[in-house]
Design an enzyme around this catalytic site. Structure first.
Site, PDB file in Angstrom:
ATOM      1  N   ARG A 146     -30.362   6.600  10.604  1.00 41.88           N
ATOM      2  CA  ARG A 146     -30.558   5.382  10.393  1.00 41.88           C
ATOM      3  C   ARG A 146     -29.250   4.521  11.414  1.00 41.88           C
ATOM      4  NH1 ARG A 146     -30.098   4.188   4.693  1.00 41.88           N
ATOM      5  NH2 ARG A 146     -30.563   6.159   4.617  1.00 41.88           N
ATOM      6  N   GLU A 175     -25.610  13.272  -0.964  1.00 45.73           N
ATOM      7  CA  GLU A 175     -25.889  12.859  -2.417  1.00 45.73           C
ATOM      8  C   GLU A 175     -27.435  12.662  -3.594  1.00 45.73           C
ATOM      9  OE1 GLU A 175     -26.694   9.003  -2.767  1.00 45.73           O
ATOM     10  OE2 GLU A 175     -25.896   8.048  -4.724  1.00 45.73           O
TER      11      GLU A 175
END
Ligand SMILES: O=P(O)(O)OC[C@H]1O[C@H](OP(=O)(O)OP(=O)(O)O)[C@H](O)[C@@H]1O
Ligand SMILES: Nc1ncnc2[nH]cnc12
Length: 172
Positions: A59, A96
């Site tokens: 992204r 994460e």
């Protein structure tokens, strides 16, 4: 609220339970919103003589390439493993929700080249710190880093090392 904040969708429990995923695809699909977002990302760096923008796969490529055009800078992709041919520099890092490796061509940046790192989201900070480490290995001068979204509860900013400023447009 910023003009483009309503264009970011919060998705509960994706990609695993307990994670609120910040989906930027509605923003990308909105011509005006995406343009205003790139303008806002560029604004703090307009006087900084940025020569190269490093975008993080995947992204970060979208925001980084548009930002490089806006700043009249070159674009350097920092890629996941197995995508770039050697010779490479590499850094391993924690996410994460998993772990990964980031790589760049070993001649991707010139020594002292004024470089900005860009990504969509700062979460635990492992990815951005890996990018900072790659830029350092390449001998470039780090001007700073910009992310669209900072997830404040995950401590990413505390992991960011050194003097270069880290900017975010939206904080959750
Ligand atoms: O601050 P961190 O905890 O390191 O997390 C942030 C990174 O996680 C996401 O990338 P992801 O690996 O999901 O890849 P994608 O852009 O290809 O979807 C996001 O785009 C950032 O690069
Ligand atoms: N919560 C999240 N939403 C979108 N992208 C992410 N990358 C890491 N954490 C994320």
């Amino acid at each position: 609220m910023s003009a483009f904040e309503p264009l970011i969708r919060a998705v509960a429990d994706f990609p695993k339970p307990g994670v609120t995923f910040r989906d930027v695809t509605p923003l990308l699909a909105d011509a005006g919103g995406f343009a205003r977002c790139i303008d806002a990302l560029a604004e703090p760096w307009q006087g900084s003589a940025v020569q190269a923008v490093c975008g993080i796969e995947s992204r970060g490529f979208i925001f980084g390439a548009a930002l490089a055009q806006k700043l009249h800078a070159g674009f350097v992709p920092l890629r996941k493993p197995g995508k770039l041919p050697p010779p490479l520099v590499s850094v391993d890092y924690e996410l994460e929700y998993g772990s990964d490796r980031l790589q760049a061509r070993s001649d991707a940046l010139r020594p002292g080249e004024r470089t900005l790192i860009v990504d969509d989201v700062l979460a635990t900070g492992g990815t951005l710190e890996a990018a900072r480490s790659l830029v350092a290995q390449l001998g470039a001068e780090l001007v700073g880093a910009s992310v669209l979204i900072e997830l404040e509860g995950l401590g990413g900013r505390a992991r960011w090392q050194g003097e270069a400023p880290l900017r975010s447009l939206l904080r959750y």
